[in-house]
Design a protein around this motif. Structure first.
Motif, short mmCIF file in Angstrom:
data_model
loop_
_atom_site.label_atom_id
_atom_site.label_comp_id
_atom_site.label_asym_id
_atom_site.label_seq_id
_atom_site.Cartn_x
_atom_site.Cartn_y
_atom_site.Cartn_z
N VAL A 1 -3.99 -2.58 0.31
CA VAL A 1 -4.79 -1.71 1.19
C VAL A 1 -4.88 -0.34 0.56
CG1 VAL A 1 -5.10 -0.89 3.56
CG2 VAL A 1 -3.67 -2.89 3.13
N SER A 2 -6.09 0.17 0.42
CA SER A 2 -6.24 1.49 -0.19
C SER A 2 -7.61 2.07 0.15
CB SER A 2 -6.09 1.37 -1.71
OG SER A 2 -6.39 2.58 -2.34
N GLN A 3 -7.63 3.30 0.56
CA GLN A 3 -8.91 3.98 0.78
C GLN A 3 -9.63 4.11 -0.55
OE1 GLN A 3 -11.94 6.55 0.71
NE2 GLN A 3 -10.09 7.45 -0.19
N SER A 4 -8.95 4.72 -1.52
CA SER A 4 -9.62 5.06 -2.80
C SER A 4 -9.79 3.86 -3.72
CB SER A 4 -8.79 6.11 -3.53
OG SER A 4 -7.50 5.58 -3.84
N GLY A 5 -8.86 2.91 -3.61
CA GLY A 5 -8.86 1.80 -4.57
C GLY A 5 -8.37 2.22 -5.95
N GLU A 6 -7.76 3.41 -6.04
CA GLU A 6 -7.30 3.89 -7.34
C GLU A 6 -5.83 4.29 -7.33
OE1 GLU A 6 -9.13 3.56 -9.87
OE2 GLU A 6 -11.17 3.45 -9.09
N THR A 7 -5.13 4.06 -6.23
CA THR A 7 -3.74 4.50 -6.14
C THR A 7 -2.87 3.72 -7.14
OG1 THR A 7 -4.09 5.12 -3.86
CG2 THR A 7 -1.81 4.75 -4.51
N ALA A 8 -2.20 4.46 -8.01
CA ALA A 8 -1.53 3.84 -9.16
C ALA A 8 -0.50 2.79 -8.72
CB ALA A 8 -0.86 4.92 -10.00
N SER B 1 0.85 -1.19 0.00
CA SER B 1 0.00 0.00 0.00
C SER B 1 0.89 1.24 0.00
CB SER B 1 -0.91 -0.02 1.24
OG SER B 1 -0.17 -0.36 2.39
N CYS B 2 0.28 2.41 0.11
CA CYS B 2 1.03 3.68 0.07
C CYS B 2 0.53 4.61 1.19
CB CYS B 2 0.79 4.41 -1.24
SG CYS B 2 1.22 3.48 -2.70
N GLY B 3 1.40 5.49 1.63
CA GLY B 3 1.00 6.57 2.54
C GLY B 3 0.41 6.03 3.84
N THR B 4 -0.70 6.63 4.22
CA THR B 4 -1.37 6.21 5.44
C THR B 4 -1.75 4.73 5.39
OG1 THR B 4 -2.19 8.36 6.12
CG2 THR B 4 -3.61 6.49 6.62
N ALA B 5 -2.19 4.28 4.22
CA ALA B 5 -2.58 2.87 4.09
C ALA B 5 -1.37 1.96 4.35
CB ALA B 5 -3.17 2.61 2.71
N ALA C 1 -6.36 14.46 4.12
CA ALA C 1 -5.65 13.67 5.13
C ALA C 1 -6.58 12.56 5.63
CB ALA C 1 -5.23 14.57 6.28
N SER C 2 -6.12 11.36 5.47
CA SER C 2 -6.96 10.21 5.81
C SER C 2 -7.08 10.05 7.33
CB SER C 2 -6.33 8.96 5.20
OG SER C 2 -7.22 7.89 5.31
N THR C 3 -8.30 9.87 7.82
CA THR C 3 -8.51 9.69 9.26
C THR C 3 -9.40 8.47 9.51
OG1 THR C 3 -10.31 11.31 9.14
CG2 THR C 3 -8.16 12.10 9.91
N LEU D 1 2.98 11.79 9.96
CA LEU D 1 2.50 12.06 8.60
C LEU D 1 1.34 13.05 8.62
CD1 LEU D 1 2.57 11.44 5.52
CD2 LEU D 1 0.95 9.61 5.96
N LYS D 2 0.39 12.84 9.55
CA LYS D 2 -0.75 13.75 9.64
C LYS D 2 -0.25 15.17 9.89
CE LYS D 2 -3.28 12.03 8.18
NZ LYS D 2 -3.30 10.69 7.73
N ASN D 3 0.71 15.30 10.80
CA ASN D 3 1.21 16.63 11.14
C ASN D 3 1.84 17.30 9.92
OD1 ASN D 3 1.75 18.80 12.76
ND2 ASN D 3 3.61 17.95 13.63
N LYS D 4 2.71 16.54 9.22
CA LYS D 4 3.36 17.09 8.02
C LYS D 4 2.33 17.53 7.00
CE LYS D 4 6.16 13.33 7.58
NZ LYS D 4 7.33 12.50 7.49
N GLU D 5 1.39 16.64 6.74
CA GLU D 5 0.45 16.87 5.63
C GLU D 5 -0.38 18.13 5.81
OE1 GLU D 5 -1.78 13.03 5.71
OE2 GLU D 5 -1.55 13.18 3.55
N ILE D 6 -0.87 18.34 7.02
CA ILE D 6 -1.84 19.44 7.14
C ILE D 6 -1.28 20.67 7.85
CG2 ILE D 6 -3.89 17.98 6.93
CD1 ILE D 6 -4.20 18.24 10.00
O1 M6R Z 1 -6.33 5.87 -1.48
P1 M6R Z 1 -5.13 5.26 -0.81
O2 M6R Z 1 -5.42 4.76 0.55
O3 M6R Z 1 -4.49 4.19 -1.67
O4 M6R Z 1 -4.10 6.43 -0.70
C1 M6R Z 1 -2.80 6.21 -0.24
C2 M6R Z 1 -2.13 7.50 0.13
O5 M6R Z 1 -2.04 8.34 -0.99
C3 M6R Z 1 -2.88 8.24 1.23
O6 M6R Z 1 -3.03 7.44 2.36
C4 M6R Z 1 -2.14 9.52 1.62
O7 M6R Z 1 -0.94 9.22 2.25
C5 M6R Z 1 -3.05 10.39 2.48
N1 M6R Z 1 -2.94 11.75 2.10
C6 M6R Z 1 -2.76 10.26 3.92
O8 M6R Z 1 -3.43 11.15 4.73
#
Ligand code: M6R
Length: 613
Positions: free
Chosen positions: A349-356, A302-306, A402-404, A487-492
């Motif tokens: 693992v992905s919130q959006s299901g579209e992360t390249a 996965s990427c980022g928060t995921a 920012a994913s929560t 990560l949350k702190n940096k992002e926002i």
């Molecule tokens: O949609 P995804 O879960 O695949 O996205 C992965 C990351 O791009 C995402 O979690 C990103 O790190 C967020 N901005 C975190 O807050």
């Protein structure tokens, strides 16, 4: 990433498009534009910056018409400028295109078109598309649709497109290859959009376009075809999202609303996965107990928060199932030479299901004949469609960049999955599984407790927000919590922050600690030595006069004596404490960002779903 909206219907398209684009703002953008059919041909307006700039351009120079297409652009090829914003037009001004994705062979196409006399206004890859369509029509394509199909057969890369022709009234074309795009069906009205929340209040049903498909939207309905022009029957899905889900509901930002939604989201996810006798039940897991017994390895990507959720998933799966579990970042996994065999379960693992990068890794795993299970929030997303089995996080639309709530739902999904697999493999007794379920059931109330004490967290953020940097420390299950808090702190808030495994501190980051450095220490109580080790690490920070902000279990005097500031959370089992602890860190980042005056829902340079690598 870029956002697309399109409208076919009786209404003036301009306000409909603007409203849709407003709902896509969260995806991240730096310019915007729309095009509509008018009695005099195509009319369009574009502007750099926020949608208010586009609205001002429209107020200064009115535009009305229907149907229409709109776009928010997140610059990739060429700086944010009016010229580079979409829609892009052909040389005659009679074909308008909005595009999300990247046309990888655009330079070769541009050179070839240039040699035939086409001139280009922008630096974008997109502009070749209307010119290609124009060229196909000039070379004898019998109609717009054929010209579009022939043009797309020459394009390599990824696209979601909306296309409008001056000479074809009441028609919008949509096409998809690798970038998300949906068709929405309302009452005598038809829409295209990058995602459902953009148009949710207007539609009853959705068609999820597949790669290589073109949709033709007219007032009479929607026809989906492939690039050869063959009609494809498509299932229409009822819209599963309530229109209010895409509203702020009285909160000052979507992020704050989503932070506060977490007790409800987790309670509901938990309830939908427990039987009457409180056993974990994952109806759509699609793998038998025998499968899990024979399984040897799990690879989570996965990427980022995921990715932080994946790390937690690894620790928990190892702890409860006895399986060997590895994690990797999508952007790394796809470019190394991963040695995974077909008896490995690949978990994306992905919130959006579209992360390249996550999608590309999933496809690589499939090539290696692995079974794929996805933990995902978006129904109908690419990840979902390409997986053998899905564990939905059921968090509802997450609009804040920012994913929560999607993160804590991913953690809970891993908890449920781990208990399920642990039981299937015979690693967890009935009594142990029941104890785990009981501990999980306490999580929503524990989060509620943290939310009720938000004012205390705000006071701490107000005190510490203006330093240049912050260090976040945690151990074991809460090591990912430290990474996610940073990560949350940096992002926002744009304050530099580092998350570290506390035991790793003396191997480098300890050099950063002085009397100005805020060090956020996740030291909630556990029954074993991890807590004592964490306390030793906090003492190391104290000895160097770092400013300790501790996350501790209510009533913990030991930590209170060490910390300059303390955030209390209620007692919770160590395994599931990350679901609660991270909420305190989300709020800490939130209030730091507020104190620093940033645009919390749309932080600079970030996109909600990263559909390009
Ligand atoms: O949609 P995804 O879960 O695949 O996205 C992965 C990351 O791009 C995402 O979690 C990103 O790190 C967020 N901005 C975190 O807050």
């Amino acid at each position: 990433m870029c956002g697309i909206v399109g409208y076919v219907g009786e209404r003036d398209a301009v306000p409909v498009l603007l409203e849709g684009l407003r709902r896509l703002e969260y995806r991240g953008y730096d310019s915007a534009g729309i095009a509509v059919q008018t009695p005099d041909g195509l009319g369009w307006r574009k502007s750099v910056g926020r949608l208010t700039e586009l609205e001002q351009a429209l107020a200064a120079n009115e535009l009305h018409g229907r149907p229409g297409i709109g776009h928010t652009r997140w610059a990739t090829h060429g700086e944010p400028s009016t010229t580079n914003s979409h829609p892009h037009l052909d040389g005659t001004g009679r074909i308008a295109v909005v595009h999300n994705g990247i046309i990888e062979n655009y330079q070769a196409l541009r050179d070839a078109l240039g040699a035939c006399g086409h001139t280009f206004q922008s630096d974008t890859d997109t502009e070749v598309l209307p010119h290609l369509i124009e060229a196909e029509l000039a070379q004898g394509a019998p109609d717009s649709e054929t010209a579009l199909r022939q043009a797309l057969q020459q394009a390599r890369g990824a696209y979601a497109l909306g296309v409008l022709f001056a000479d074809q009234p009441d028609t919008v074309y949509a096409a998809r290859l690798g970038s998300p795009l949906i068709v929405g069906i309302g009452d005598g009205e038809y829409f295209i959009a990058s995602d459902v929340p953009a148009i949710v209040k207007h539609i009853r049903e959705v068609i999820y376009l597949n790669d290589g498909e073109i949709a033709v939207l007219t007032p009479d309905g929607v026809t989906v075809k492939n690039l050869e022009g063959e009609v494809i029957e498509h299932k229409r899905h009822p819209v599963a999202i309530a229109p209010e889900a895409a509203e702020r509901a009285g909160f000052e930002t979507f992020m704050l609303k989503e932070i506060h939604e977490q007790p409800r989201v987790l309670r509901s996810l938990l309830e939908s996965h427990l039987t009457d006798t409180d056993r974990v039940h994952i109806p759509d897991i699609g793998f038998s107990d025998d499968y899990f017994q024979l399984l040897r390895r799990i690879m989570i990507v996965s990427c980022g928060t995921a990715y932080h959720a994946a790390m937690y998933g690894k620790f928990l799966l190892e702890h409860l199932t006895g399986l060997a579990v590895e994690t990797d970042l999508g952007s790394e996994f796809r470019y190394r030479s991963p040695r995974i065999e077909r008896d490995t379960l690949f978990v994306a693992v992905s919130q959006s299901g579209e992360t390249a990068d996550t999608l590309a890794s999933l496809r690589l795993a499939r090539e290696m004949k692995c079974k794929v299970c996805s933990i995902c929030n978006v129904v109908g997303s690419s990840l979902v469609r390409e997986s053998d089995s899905i564990l939905y996080t059921e968090a509802g639309p997450e609009i804040g960049v920012a994913s929560t709530k999607a993160y804590t739902a991913q953690l809970l999904a891993f908890a449920l999955f781990s208990i399920h697999v642990g039981r299937a493999r015979g690693e967890l007794s009935d009594a142990r599984a029941a104890a785990l379920v009981k501990a999980l059931a306490a999580v929503p109330d524990a989060i509620h407790y943290v939310l009720e004490r938000a004012d205390r967290i705000r006071a701490i953020a107000d005190k510490h927000h203006d330093g240049p940097s912050a260090l976040y420390l945690g151990r074991r299950f809460n090591y990912p919590t430290a990474l996610e808090g940073a990560l949350k702190n940096k992002e926002i808030s744009y304050q530099h922050a580092e998350g570290y495994a506390a035991g790793e501190m003396k191997h480098g980051p300890i050099a950063l600690i002085n009397e100005y450095m805020p060090v956020i220490c996740v030291c909630t109580q556990t029954d074993d030595e991890v807590y004592d080790k964490m306390i030793s690490n906090v003492r190391e920070v104290e000895a160097r006069h770092g400013r300790i902000i501790a996350l501790a279990t209510d009533g913990d005097r030991q930590v209170a004596d060490l910390a300059e500031d303390i955030i209390y959370v209620p007692p919770i089992s160590e395994e599931f404490s990350p679901l609660v602890n991270v909420v305190a860190l989300q709020l800490l980042a939130y209030y730091a960002a507020q104190a620093r005056g940033t645009d919390i829902d749309k932080p600079r340079n970030l996109a909600k779903s990263v559909t390009v690598e």
